[in-house]
Design a protein around this motif. Structure first.
Motif, short mmCIF file in Angstrom:
data_model
loop_
_atom_site.label_atom_id
_atom_site.label_comp_id
_atom_site.label_asym_id
_atom_site.label_seq_id
_atom_site.Cartn_x
_atom_site.Cartn_y
_atom_site.Cartn_z
N THR A 31 0.83 -1.20 0.00
CA THR A 31 0.00 0.00 0.00
C THR A 31 0.87 1.25 0.00
OG1 THR A 31 -0.07 0.17 2.42
CG2 THR A 31 -1.71 -1.26 1.36
N ILE A 32 0.22 2.41 -0.20
CA ILE A 32 0.95 3.67 -0.14
C ILE A 32 1.55 3.85 1.25
CG2 ILE A 32 0.79 6.19 -0.33
CD1 ILE A 32 -1.58 5.75 -2.25
N GLY A 33 0.76 3.49 2.28
CA GLY A 33 1.26 3.60 3.66
C GLY A 33 2.48 2.73 3.90
N ASP A 34 2.43 1.49 3.43
CA ASP A 34 3.59 0.60 3.56
C ASP A 34 4.81 1.19 2.86
OD1 ASP A 34 2.07 -1.23 4.94
OD2 ASP A 34 1.67 -2.49 3.19
N LEU A 35 4.57 1.71 1.65
CA LEU A 35 5.66 2.29 0.87
C LEU A 35 6.33 3.43 1.63
CD1 LEU A 35 7.06 2.52 -2.01
CD2 LEU A 35 5.41 4.36 -2.43
N MET A 36 5.52 4.36 2.17
CA MET A 36 6.08 5.52 2.84
C MET A 36 6.78 5.13 4.14
SD MET A 36 5.53 7.68 0.57
CE MET A 36 6.52 8.87 1.49
N GLU A 37 6.28 4.11 4.81
CA GLU A 37 6.98 3.63 6.01
C GLU A 37 8.34 3.05 5.64
OE1 GLU A 37 4.45 0.97 8.11
OE2 GLU A 37 2.94 2.51 8.56
#
Length: 549
Positions: A31-37
């Protein structure tokens, strides 16, 4: 402690570290959240040059689907970034400056074909009587970027510490040397956008900051956008930081594999209408929607503003940035990035309705990778649409096996077609291909590549200098001469260009030619009291002594 226990303990730590690095580098964020983390932590840091610290907003067809903050806004106090943290947006400012110009065109107060002398009559005639507002907006004015200041003896460090009025800044820019005839070619110039700010103030009788508030900020009800004073920027914005990767022993004492330092002070008057604004991702989303919905400008003038002139650049917007298109040949977008010492920003509006905005208090992020990866996840796409066929350039043999010059030209022809404008191989690619042909003793091909580079790529002074020194320190030092000579031809008033040519002649032990070049460097340096004048004089003295022997 028993040495065996110590060894076992260290072994466990090493295995844990190896596993952690392997896992974070190989696991694919869904996900975008996983990517940014992953971007915030060490896992995918190498792909974007620095751990991410800032805010991100993603929308689809006008609806926000992701909005998060990462990292610290102030490392000294430990304060965290939030979605409402304000950041310097750098050259994204150019979008706002272009809009203000177009609004005044719509009001009949300016014309795109007006020469700038109509509003800034104190500038030298070569600029005042020949450069138009259209050319400033589209980076076709012939003015240089910030590096042009060094040719008149102004270092970037001193420039950043100096307070200017719009007029004194315009006068300084007026003293810089033109790099091309107005209208002849594209050359990105923040100095040109600074002149647009001065023109706006002259034409409106209002400061850039007040005009921005009146015409854009208040109508759109932007709560966290503007052009602030030095004191406001220091107090209210996230502090900017630079990240530098480290290796060896330093890695063990580093943070995420690098050293982080606070960015130096820069006076707001030097960033001005080219890069001095601040904003939040929320405000920039409102701004992006206002562009699409024509809330600030008519559809007719909006179309003119967004239509590319040269190299994909319109007025404050880039159409189909080739670095993004190269990663996914199906995407089409309008966008613009921004970079200051310690800050970076990007706003991208894709034709498929996706909007991606990020603001960061890091200055060296790889924007094209961030945009590409977020866009994939926002639209549930597989990473299967990269432009292929870029030939291996690690050696002449591998390059020829991969198709050689034909494959390289075909690759960039296709990229140009997808982007909608001519895309040339990068400077590093051209230099590398020249080198492998020289190493293979294919001098005639290397010479033809050099000719194409010098005549079609329009290298600036710094690039020519870099090429010169790169070859000077290679196995083909004589190949450097053409680049240093070309620099003095293209930029005859640059003391640094003459000094570099002198250094080349010194390396070749052609002392008489070296003396001639260093004398020219000293003469030009004295005219502008260049910051490197003493070095020029020392080089001249050294060459003269060697000539006498």
């Amino acid at each position: 402690m028993d040495k065996r226990i110590l060894k076992i303990g260290l072994g466990v730590v090493s295995l844990t570290l190896i596993w952690f690095v392997y896992f974070t580098l190989t696991s694919e964020p869904k996900t975008i959240g996983d990517l940014m983390e992953h971007y915030e932590n060490p896992g995918m840091k190498l792909k974007i040059r620095s751990p991410f610290s800032g805010t991100v907003l993603v929308a689809k067809k006008g609806e926000i689907i992701f909005k998060e903050a990462y990292g610290k806004s102030n490392r000294e106090t430990g304060e965290l970034n939030t979605v409402d943290t304000k950041f310097g947006i750098g050259s994204v400012t150019k979008q706002f400056t272009a809009m203000l110009i177009m609004q005044m065109v719509e009001e009949g107060k300016l014309k795109l074909q007006d020469t700038i002398g109509k509003y800034l009559p104190y500038l030298p005639s070569e600029k005042a009587d020949h450069i138009t507002i259209h050319q400033l907006l589209s980076h076709t004015s012939g003015l240089g970027h910030y590096q042009a200041l060094s040719t008149i003896g102004v270092s970037l460090s001193d420039f950043g510490k100096t307070a200017f009025t719009p007029k004194t800044l315009a006068e300084l820019i007026g003293n810089t040397h033109m790099i091309a005839k107005p209208g002849a070619r594209f050359y990105y110039s923040s100095l040109g956008y600074d002149l647009l700010g001065a023109i706006l103030e002259e034409a409106s009788g209002t400061s850039f900051a007040d005009l921005l508030n009146e015409k854009i900020v208040i109508p759109l009800k932007l709560r966290n956008t503007g052009f602030g004073t030095n004191a406001y920027v220091s107090r209210a914005l996230a502090k900017g930081y630079s990240y530098r990767e480290v290796y060896g022993w330093d890695w063990w004492t580093s943070e995420h594999g690098g050293k982080i330092t606070e960015a130096p002070f820069r006076d707001q008057s030097t960033a001005y209408s080219a890069g001095g604004m601040y904003s939040t991702v929320g405000d920039l989303f409102i701004w992006s929607e206002a562009i699409k919905l024509h809330r600030l400008l008519s559809p007719e003038l909006t179309k003119i503003m967004l239509t590319p002139i040269k190299e994909g650049y319109g007025y404050g917007w880039v159409r189909n940035w080739d670095d993004v298109v190269e990663k996914n040949i199906h995407v089409r977008l309008y966008g613009h990035g921004g970079a200051l010492a310690g800050n970076s920003a990007f706003i991208a509006m894709y034709d498929d309705g996706t909007t991606i905005i990020y603001l960061a208090n890091r200055n060296n992020l790889k924007a094209e990778e961030i945009l590409h990866q977020i866009h994939l996840r926002a639209n549930n796409l597989k990473d299967d649409f990269k432009l292929t066929g870029y030939p291996n350039r690690s050696s002449y043999t591998k390059f020829i096996k991969a198709g050689g010059m034909h494959a390289l030209q075909d690759y960039f022809n296709r990229l140009s077609t997808y982007s909608g404008y001519t895309v040339h191989p990068s400077n590093s690619t051209m230099r590398g291909v020249m080198k492998i042909h020289l190493e293979a003793q294919k001098t005639s091909i290397a010479d033809s590549l050099k000719t194409v580079f010098l005549t079609s790529h329009y290298p600036d002074e710094r690039t020519l200098n870099e090429f010169g020194y790169n070859f000077l320190n290679s196995e083909n030092p004589k190949y450097a001469l053409a680049f240093f000579k070309e620099n003095t031809i293209q930029f005859p008033n640059s003391s640094n260009a003459w000094d570099s040519l002198g250094e080349a002649y010194l390396t070749y032990q052609e002392f008489e030619n070296a003396v001639t070049c260093f004398k020219k460097a000293v003469t030009l340096g004295e005219q502008v009291n260049h910051t490197s004048l003493e070095r020029y004089r020392e080089n001249l003295k050294k060459a003269a002594q060697l000539l006498k022997k």
